[in-house]
Design a protein around this motif. Structure first.
Motif, PDB file in Angstrom:
ATOM      1  N   SER A 174       0.828  -1.201   0.000  1.00  0.00           N
ATOM      2  CA  SER A 174       0.000   0.000   0.000  1.00  0.00           C
ATOM      3  C   SER A 174       0.865   1.255   0.000  1.00  0.00           C
ATOM      4  CB  SER A 174      -0.926  -0.003   1.226  1.00  0.00           C
ATOM      5  OG  SER A 174      -1.702   1.169   1.263  1.00  0.00           O
ATOM      6  N   LEU A 175       1.877   1.283   0.847  1.00  0.00           N
ATOM      7  CA  LEU A 175       2.745   2.456   0.941  1.00  0.00           C
ATOM      8  C   LEU A 175       3.607   2.648  -0.300  1.00  0.00           C
ATOM      9  CD1 LEU A 175       3.765   2.033   4.676  1.00  0.00           C
ATOM     10  CD2 LEU A 175       2.351   3.878   3.730  1.00  0.00           C
ATOM     11  N   SER A 176       3.821   1.580  -1.058  1.00  0.00           N
ATOM     12  CA  SER A 176       4.564   1.724  -2.312  1.00  0.00           C
ATOM     13  C   SER A 176       3.759   2.511  -3.348  1.00  0.00           C
ATOM     14  CB  SER A 176       4.963   0.358  -2.868  1.00  0.00           C
ATOM     15  OG  SER A 176       3.849  -0.325  -3.419  1.00  0.00           O
ATOM     16  N   TYR A 177       2.436   2.471  -3.213  1.00  0.00           N
ATOM     17  CA  TYR A 177       1.568   3.236  -4.111  1.00  0.00           C
ATOM     18  C   TYR A 177       1.340   4.651  -3.602  1.00  0.00           C
ATOM     19  CZ  TYR A 177       0.245  -0.909  -6.820  1.00  0.00           C
ATOM     20  OH  TYR A 177       0.256  -2.011  -7.639  1.00  0.00           O
ATOM     21  N   TYR A 178       1.244   4.800  -2.265  1.00  0.00           N
ATOM     22  CA  TYR A 178       0.883   6.112  -1.727  1.00  0.00           C
ATOM     23  C   TYR A 178       1.367   6.217  -0.289  1.00  0.00           C
ATOM     24  CZ  TYR A 178      -1.837  10.328  -0.889  1.00  0.00           C
ATOM     25  OH  TYR A 178      -2.205  11.615  -0.613  1.00  0.00           O
ATOM     26  N   ASN A 179       2.119   7.300   0.042  1.00  0.00           N
ATOM     27  CA  ASN A 179       2.694   7.407   1.376  1.00  0.00           C
ATOM     28  C   ASN A 179       2.756   8.837   1.896  1.00  0.00           C
ATOM     29  OD1 ASN A 179       4.760   8.500  -0.141  1.00  0.00           O
ATOM     30  ND2 ASN A 179       6.185   6.802   0.193  1.00  0.00           N
ATOM     31  N   PHE A 180       1.829   9.689   1.453  1.00  0.00           N
ATOM     32  CA  PHE A 180       1.864  11.096   1.869  1.00  0.00           C
ATOM     33  C   PHE A 180       1.483  11.252   3.342  1.00  0.00           C
ATOM     34  CE2 PHE A 180      -0.147  15.140   2.778  1.00  0.00           C
ATOM     35  CZ  PHE A 180       0.778  16.042   2.285  1.00  0.00           C
ATOM     36  N   MET A 181       2.270  12.087   4.044  1.00  0.00           N
ATOM     37  CA  MET A 181       1.933  12.483   5.413  1.00  0.00           C
ATOM     38  C   MET A 181       2.118  13.981   5.573  1.00  0.00           C
ATOM     39  SD  MET A 181       3.387   9.736   8.180  1.00  0.00           S
ATOM     40  CE  MET A 181       2.778  10.792   9.507  1.00  0.00           C
ATOM     41  N   TYR A 182       1.244  14.602   6.368  1.00  0.00           N
ATOM     42  CA  TYR A 182       1.439  15.995   6.750  1.00  0.00           C
ATOM     43  C   TYR A 182       2.466  16.081   7.867  1.00  0.00           C
ATOM     44  CZ  TYR A 182      -2.948  17.087   4.325  1.00  0.00           C
ATOM     45  OH  TYR A 182      -3.935  17.229   3.384  1.00  0.00           O
ATOM     46  N   ASN A 183       3.254  17.147   7.840  1.00  0.00           N
ATOM     47  CA  ASN A 183       4.040  17.523   8.999  1.00  0.00           C
ATOM     48  C   ASN A 183       3.228  18.557   9.757  1.00  0.00           C
ATOM     49  OD1 ASN A 183       5.834  18.668  10.871  1.00  0.00           O
ATOM     50  ND2 ASN A 183       7.599  18.251   9.563  1.00  0.00           N
ATOM     51  N   TYR A 184       2.754  18.188  10.942  1.00  0.00           N
ATOM     52  CA  TYR A 184       1.873  19.086  11.684  1.00  0.00           C
ATOM     53  C   TYR A 184       2.554  20.395  12.043  1.00  0.00           C
ATOM     54  CZ  TYR A 184      -1.728  15.465  12.299  1.00  0.00           C
ATOM     55  OH  TYR A 184      -2.714  14.540  12.097  1.00  0.00           O
ATOM     56  N   ASN A 185       3.884  20.411  12.074  1.00  0.00           N
ATOM     57  CA  ASN A 185       4.607  21.659  12.322  1.00  0.00           C
ATOM     58  C   ASN A 185       4.399  22.666  11.201  1.00  0.00           C
ATOM     59  OD1 ASN A 185       6.521  21.301  14.808  1.00  0.00           O
ATOM     60  ND2 ASN A 185       6.660  19.368  13.679  1.00  0.00           N
ATOM     61  N   GLU A 186       4.087  22.196  10.018  1.00  0.00           N
ATOM     62  CA  GLU A 186       3.974  23.070   8.856  1.00  0.00           C
ATOM     63  C   GLU A 186       2.541  23.494   8.569  1.00  0.00           C
ATOM     64  OE1 GLU A 186       5.784  20.803   5.759  1.00  0.00           O
ATOM     65  OE2 GLU A 186       7.786  20.863   6.663  1.00  0.00           O
ATOM     66  N   LEU A 187       1.580  22.967   9.313  1.00  0.00           N
ATOM     67  CA  LEU A 187       0.190  23.338   9.105  1.00  0.00           C
ATOM     68  C   LEU A 187      -0.106  24.673   9.777  1.00  0.00           C
ATOM     69  CD1 LEU A 187      -1.629  19.925   9.685  1.00  0.00           C
ATOM     70  CD2 LEU A 187      -1.221  21.070   7.507  1.00  0.00           C
ATOM     71  N   PRO A 188      -0.964  25.489   9.179  1.00  0.00           N
ATOM     72  CA  PRO A 188      -1.299  26.770   9.806  1.00  0.00           C
ATOM     73  C   PRO A 188      -2.160  26.576  11.051  1.00  0.00           C
ATOM     74  CG  PRO A 188      -2.679  26.388   7.882  1.00  0.00           C
ATOM     75  CD  PRO A 188      -1.660  25.278   7.897  1.00  0.00           C
ATOM     76  N   LYS A 189      -2.251  27.605  11.871  1.00  0.00           N
ATOM     77  CA  LYS A 189      -3.126  27.583  13.032  1.00  0.00           C
ATOM     78  C   LYS A 189      -4.556  27.872  12.603  1.00  0.00           C
ATOM     79  CE  LYS A 189      -0.036  26.905  16.280  1.00  0.00           C
ATOM     80  NZ  LYS A 189      -0.055  25.709  17.145  1.00  0.00           N
ATOM     81  N   ASN A 190      -5.494  27.327  13.363  1.00  0.00           N
ATOM     82  CA  ASN A 190      -6.893  27.567  13.078  1.00  0.00           C
ATOM     83  C   ASN A 190      -7.240  29.039  13.325  1.00  0.00           C
ATOM     84  OD1 ASN A 190      -9.922  27.629  14.152  1.00  0.00           O
ATOM     85  ND2 ASN A 190      -9.695  25.919  12.731  1.00  0.00           N
ATOM     86  N   ALA A 191      -8.106  29.586  12.492  1.00  0.00           N
ATOM     87  CA  ALA A 191      -8.436  31.005  12.576  1.00  0.00           C
ATOM     88  C   ALA A 191      -9.191  31.360  13.859  1.00  0.00           C
ATOM     89  CB  ALA A 191      -9.265  31.418  11.362  1.00  0.00           C
ATOM     90  N   TRP A 192      -9.912  30.396  14.444  1.00  0.00           N
ATOM     91  CA  TRP A 192     -10.752  30.689  15.604  1.00  0.00           C
ATOM     92  C   TRP A 192     -10.172  30.159  16.907  1.00  0.00           C
ATOM     93  CZ3 TRP A 192     -14.409  34.088  14.593  1.00  0.00           C
ATOM     94  CH2 TRP A 192     -14.869  34.198  13.292  1.00  0.00           C
ATOM     95  N   TYR A 193      -9.337  29.128  16.825  1.00  0.00           N
ATOM     96  CA  TYR A 193      -8.767  28.517  18.022  1.00  0.00           C
ATOM     97  C   TYR A 193      -7.251  28.633  17.945  1.00  0.00           C
ATOM     98  CZ  TYR A 193     -13.410  26.498  18.638  1.00  0.00           C
ATOM     99  OH  TYR A 193     -14.762  26.321  18.786  1.00  0.00           O
TER     100      TYR A 193
END
Length: 457
Positions: A240-259
């Motif tokens: 499965s991972l040979s076909y698709y292995n994308f992960m977010y780095n949570y450090n690079e995600l923006p902060k929520n606009a309300w929280y």
């Protein structure tokens, strides 16, 4: 006679032995072309009474040790069925009540069976017909894997041929027997179906609700993990991972606009970590994490906690809640992190300590604040397995995994895990080996279909 398809609304309910699928149509369409069946397979969310392909199980939420309901919330914030589930009562639903997990999943199975039975004779290209057939098979296999693990005993090769599973419906009939198949029968169908259609699927799909080779391999990995076949689980997770292995780095995600403290994780349908997008039918529930779960997190530096939990606003509560759906979502489908952790667990069990910890640290690098990240190591295979299990629990909290994991840990590792949901001055403890690890089937279905055998309590 050609089956009538109700694309606007499809309702499948268990009603009686002679007429146990009650179809109430709105907007009747007779499918003739491949495009008609594509409309069915592309209905992600509910329309009318048809649940679509995304909605799935969620009743496990109130069963596991990841959640707590405190005395002050037990009566005031939760309905009777949730309280019954949480306290492991003999019956969760009143005699006239539906079980939303059961109804939702069998609704999907009926729709899949229509496509499986008819799409090959539709007008259109053979490749597209074969792909639609394969997609329906994958959705049905996912449905049955969850049904058998919710309502049956955990898979045991010595007893699976006699343990009660669930009614196995493989044709779009509206009458017939609902006698429960065995756990082995259900698993055999899942494995044979997944193998049979694998080559008719694309490697990946643009829409995460459409099955692919990546999701078929992921579903096989989950299935074999639940069966305790760790070598096959490993090879399929790798595939499965040979076909698709994308992960977010949570450090690079923006902060929520309300929280201010919360990360702005993409909504479930946009979340690129999903290999096969599925959501629990009770996505809008408030979730209070147990102290045991909170103790597993680095409360200052793990973005899965600091970025996903928030203090409740209204007095007298001053606790953390999981703000699901609106902000960070709650899924129960197949994902890249699950496959990485499956691979890590299998490697740990096989004594491949370095590979196991490499995958644990791959997850952590993308979840721990960069300035606080340190690499985890293990002293031996047993230590590696402990760390993998802890990471799995942190990463997959509230995503349809923990209840099934406890069942298999008790079955294969002799983990002796019990669950204490004592509340309101009463003791409610589920011990290993108790019959209540298999959920009761709603009485409504049994009263109207006497061949359905209830789980012993």
């Amino acid at each position: 006679m050609r089956t009538y398809i109700y694309i606007v609304a499809l309702l499948m309910l268990f009603t009686s032995c002679d007429d146990w699928l009650d179809i109430k149509p709105k907007g009747k369409i007779i499918p003739q072309k491949v495009e008609d069946y594509r409309l069915l397979m592309d209905q992600a969310y509910s329309r009318g009474e048809s649940v679509g392909v995304v909605e799935s199980y969620g009743g496990d939420l109130y069963l596991s040790d990841d959640i707590v309901i405190t005395d002050d919330r037990f009566e005031s914030k939760y309905g009777e069925s949730i309280r019954n589930a949480y306290t492991f009562e003999d019956h969760i639903y009143l005699e006239e009540q539906e079980d939303p997990d059961w109804t939702t999943i069998y609704n999907q199975i009926y729709m899949c069976n229509i496509v499986i039975a008819e799409v090959k004779s539709a007008t259109g290209g053979e490749d597209e017909k074969n792909q639609l057939y394969a997609e329906a098979i994958i959705h049905r296999a996912f449905a049955y894997l969850n049904l058998v693990n919710l309502y049956g005993k955990h898979y045991n090769s010595s007893t699976a041929a006699t343990d009660l599973g669930v009614p196995l419906l493989i044709e779009p009939a509206i009458e017939g027997s609902l006698e429960r198949s065995t756990v082995k029968d259900v698993y055999d169908l899942i494995l044979s179906d997944l193998d049979a259609v694998y080559n008719d699927l694309p490697g990946v799909q643009e829409q995460s609700y459409r099955p692919s080779k990546a999701s078929a391999s992921a579903l096989l990995a989950r299935t074999y993990l639940l069966m305790g076949d760790f070598n096959k689980a490993l090879s399929n997770a790798d595939e499965s991972l040979s076909y698709y292995n994308f992960m977010y780095n949570y450090n690079e995600l923006p902060k929520n606009a309300w929280y201010a403290n919360m990360i702005d994780l993409p909504n479930n349908h946009e979340n690129k970590e999903q290999i096969l997008w599925k959501e629990p039918q009770n996505s809008y529930e408030l979730i209070y994490p147990s102290q045991q779960l909170k103790d597993l997190y680095d409360l200052e530096n793990d973005l899965r906690f600091t970025g996903m939990f928030e203090t409740e606003w209204f007095p007298p509560y001053a606790d953390k809640i999981y703000l699901q759906e609106y902000l960070v979502g709650r899924t129960c489908g197949l994902s890249v992190p699950e496959m990485i952790l499956t691979r890590a667990e299998c490697n740990a069990r096989n004594g491949n300590i370095s590979d196991a910890m490499s995958d644990v640290n791959l997850i952590r690098q993308n979840r721990i604040k960069t300035e606080a990240y340190t690499e985890l190591t293990a002293t031996d295979a047993a230590d590696a397995l402990i760390k993998v299990k802890q990471e799995r629990r942190r990463e997959l909290a509230f995503k349809g995994s923990r209840w099934f994991d406890i069942k298999r840990y008790n079955a294969y590792d002799d983990a002796n895990i019990s669950i204490d949901h004592s509340v309101a001055g009463k003791s409610h403890i589920l011990l290993p080996g108790d019959n209540k690890w298999a959920q009761p089937i709603a009485r409504k279905y049994i009263l109207k279909n006497r061949e359905i055998e209830q789980n012993p309590r």
